[in-house]
Scaffold this motif. Sequence first.
Motif, PDB file in Angstrom:
ATOM      1  N   UNK A   1       0.818  -1.216   0.000  1.00  0.00           N
ATOM      2  CA  UNK A   1       0.000   0.000   0.000  1.00  0.00           C
ATOM      3  C   UNK A   1       0.848   1.260   0.000  1.00  0.00           C
ATOM      4  N   UNK A   2       2.074   1.177   0.475  1.00  0.00           N
ATOM      5  CA  UNK A   2       2.924   2.367   0.534  1.00  0.00           C
ATOM      6  C   UNK A   2       3.538   2.727  -0.810  1.00  0.00           C
ATOM      7  N   UNK A   3       3.358   1.868  -1.816  1.00  0.00           N
ATOM      8  CA  UNK A   3       3.944   2.094  -3.135  1.00  0.00           C
ATOM      9  C   UNK A   3       3.054   2.904  -4.069  1.00  0.00           C
TER      10      UNK A   3
ATOM     11  N   UNK B   1      -2.782   6.317  -4.762  1.00  0.00           N
ATOM     12  CA  UNK B   1      -4.227   6.231  -4.534  1.00  0.00           C
ATOM     13  C   UNK B   1      -4.670   4.778  -4.495  1.00  0.00           C
ATOM     14  N   UNK B   2      -5.866   4.563  -3.981  1.00  0.00           N
ATOM     15  CA  UNK B   2      -6.415   3.206  -3.962  1.00  0.00           C
ATOM     16  C   UNK B   2      -6.683   2.712  -5.388  1.00  0.00           C
ATOM     17  N   UNK B   3      -6.983   3.639  -6.303  1.00  0.00           N
ATOM     18  CA  UNK B   3      -7.189   3.273  -7.706  1.00  0.00           C
ATOM     19  C   UNK B   3      -5.896   2.696  -8.290  1.00  0.00           C
ATOM     20  N   UNK B   4      -4.769   3.356  -8.036  1.00  0.00           N
ATOM     21  CA  UNK B   4      -3.482   2.879  -8.534  1.00  0.00           C
ATOM     22  C   UNK B   4      -3.133   1.528  -7.927  1.00  0.00           C
ATOM     23  N   UNK B   5      -3.416   1.354  -6.639  1.00  0.00           N
ATOM     24  CA  UNK B   5      -3.157   0.088  -5.969  1.00  0.00           C
ATOM     25  C   UNK B   5      -4.003  -1.020  -6.590  1.00  0.00           C
ATOM     26  N   UNK B   6      -5.288  -0.754  -6.820  1.00  0.00           N
ATOM     27  CA  UNK B   6      -6.183  -1.754  -7.412  1.00  0.00           C
ATOM     28  C   UNK B   6      -5.749  -2.109  -8.830  1.00  0.00           C
TER      29      UNK B   6
ATOM     30  N   UNK C   1      -4.608  -5.805 -10.057  1.00  0.00           N
ATOM     31  CA  UNK C   1      -5.270  -6.472 -11.188  1.00  0.00           C
ATOM     32  C   UNK C   1      -4.257  -6.895 -12.247  1.00  0.00           C
ATOM     33  N   UNK C   2      -3.286  -6.052 -12.508  1.00  0.00           N
ATOM     34  CA  UNK C   2      -2.250  -6.373 -13.491  1.00  0.00           C
ATOM     35  C   UNK C   2      -1.405  -7.552 -13.023  1.00  0.00           C
TER      36      UNK C   2
ATOM     37  N   UNK D   1       4.208 -11.209  -5.420  1.00  0.00           N
ATOM     38  CA  UNK D   1       4.200  -9.887  -4.789  1.00  0.00           C
ATOM     39  C   UNK D   1       4.752  -8.839  -5.743  1.00  0.00           C
ATOM     40  N   UNK D   2       4.281  -7.619  -5.613  1.00  0.00           N
ATOM     41  CA  UNK D   2       4.730  -6.547  -6.503  1.00  0.00           C
ATOM     42  C   UNK D   2       6.158  -6.113  -6.233  1.00  0.00           C
ATOM     43  N   UNK D   3       6.695  -6.412  -5.086  1.00  0.00           N
ATOM     44  CA  UNK D   3       8.057  -5.972  -4.776  1.00  0.00           C
ATOM     45  C   UNK D   3       9.120  -6.932  -5.296  1.00  0.00           C
ATOM     46  N   UNK D   4       8.681  -7.961  -6.009  1.00  0.00           N
ATOM     47  CA  UNK D   4       9.654  -8.893  -6.600  1.00  0.00           C
ATOM     48  C   UNK D   4       9.128  -9.380  -7.945  1.00  0.00           C
TER      49      UNK D   4
END
Length: 131
Positions: free
Chosen positions: A87-89, A92-97, A101-102, A117-120
């Motif tokens: 969530x810290x990356x 907005x919540x839209x960008x997170x969602x 999804x991607x 995970x998105x961090x790897x």
Amino acid sequence: CALPISEHCASSSRDFLGHIGGDDFIAVTDRFKAEKVCQDIISAFAQGVSAYYNAEDFQNGYIEGKNRNQQEERFPLVSLTIVGVSATSFQSSFDLARAAASLKKRCKQMAGNNYMFDDCEDAPAAETGKE
């Protein structure tokens, strides 16, 4: 469906489990325990899913049936995909969602039960196939 998830995820008052809709859920937990949570959920799912298939279909890894056009087709067994985004990356919540999804789309391209995970993103997703 959420009960097995909650058994592995909602272990502290800081955790949150919600139902987005259909077969989509959201779990909010600490990053340091997220990988273990994913492994535990996938393990429980893989152990329970065999009860919904006959032995031959489960061994084959698919079921046969008719698609919407009444054509015979092989359908893969049900599988579980879990993605984790920080969530810290995001601004907005839209960008997170959108990022979730991607990542989910990418992870679903792999066979079996997976998490990523998105961090790897350059690392392969962990996979726990049929068990």
